[in-house]
Motif scaffolding. Structure first.
Motif: not given
Length: 192
Positions: A108, A112, A118, A176, A180-181, A185, A188
């Motif tokens: 992940t 990121a 991605r 993964t 992330y989703d 954001t 992260a």
């Protein structure tokens, strides 16, 4: 791996494409060695011996150490070395060391850290069958994605790139991207 394309290329295995001696497990072990103030070379020497026995190929330990150190920095797991300080584990690195599933966390973090990961995983997952190698190569935008990113994704178990085609590990790649989703954001970025 911002600056070490030549070193990464020197340990790249072609079938399937991956970085020789690099895996999520070896990255975790290297991070653990740094956290415990143990020599990284001794930790990676074990992975080098295992890889040598498995592949019958031998690569330089110094290159293996260099790639692992650069990965730790690029993934934000350790603070870059400053002139007067030793390397130290970052908050993100501590999270990986304490986590229940460090492999998934490292996968992940890779997604990121690099938008290219991605993009590539999403484009590959959109295709149901094995992606012909020529089509996959057409998705790559620069030398870094070919020389460093593709072997890294292979080493982390997110895809298998062969001379004729590329298979994405659907469950790992989807997990993964989902992880992330699921993280905003802003959160992260605060961790990275």
């Amino acid at each position: 791996m911002s600056s070490d394309m030549a070193t990464a290329a020197s340990i790249t295995v072609e079938n399937p494409v991956r970085l020789w001696g690099v895996s999520a497990e070896s990255v975790y072990a290297t991070l653990d060695a740094i956290a415990r103030y143990r020599p990284v070379e001794a930790t990676l020497a074990r992975y080098r011996r295992i890889e040598l026995a498995a592949t019958n190929e031998e690569y330089d330990l110094e290159a293996l150490v260099s790639v692992h150190r650069q990965l730790l920095i690029d993934l934000g797991l350790i603070h870059p070395k400053r002139e007067s300080e030793a390397r130290s584990v970052s908050e993100v690195g501590a999270l990986v060391l304490c986590g229940e599933d460090p492999r998934t966390l490292l996968q992940t973090l890779t997604a990121a850290r690099w938008q290219s990961v991605r993009r590539l995983l999403r484009e590959c997952l959109a295709i149901d069958d094995e992606l012909p190698r020529e089509e996959y190569d057409g998705l790559l935008r620069d030398d870094w994605e070919e020389t460093v990113l593709t072997p890294l994704l292979g080493s982390f178990g997110l895809l298998s790139a062969y001379p004729t085609g590329v298979d994405v590990t659907d469950s790992a790649a989807q997990a993964t991207l989902d992880a992330y989703d699921a993280t905003s954001t802003d959160n992260a970025r605060a961790w990275l």
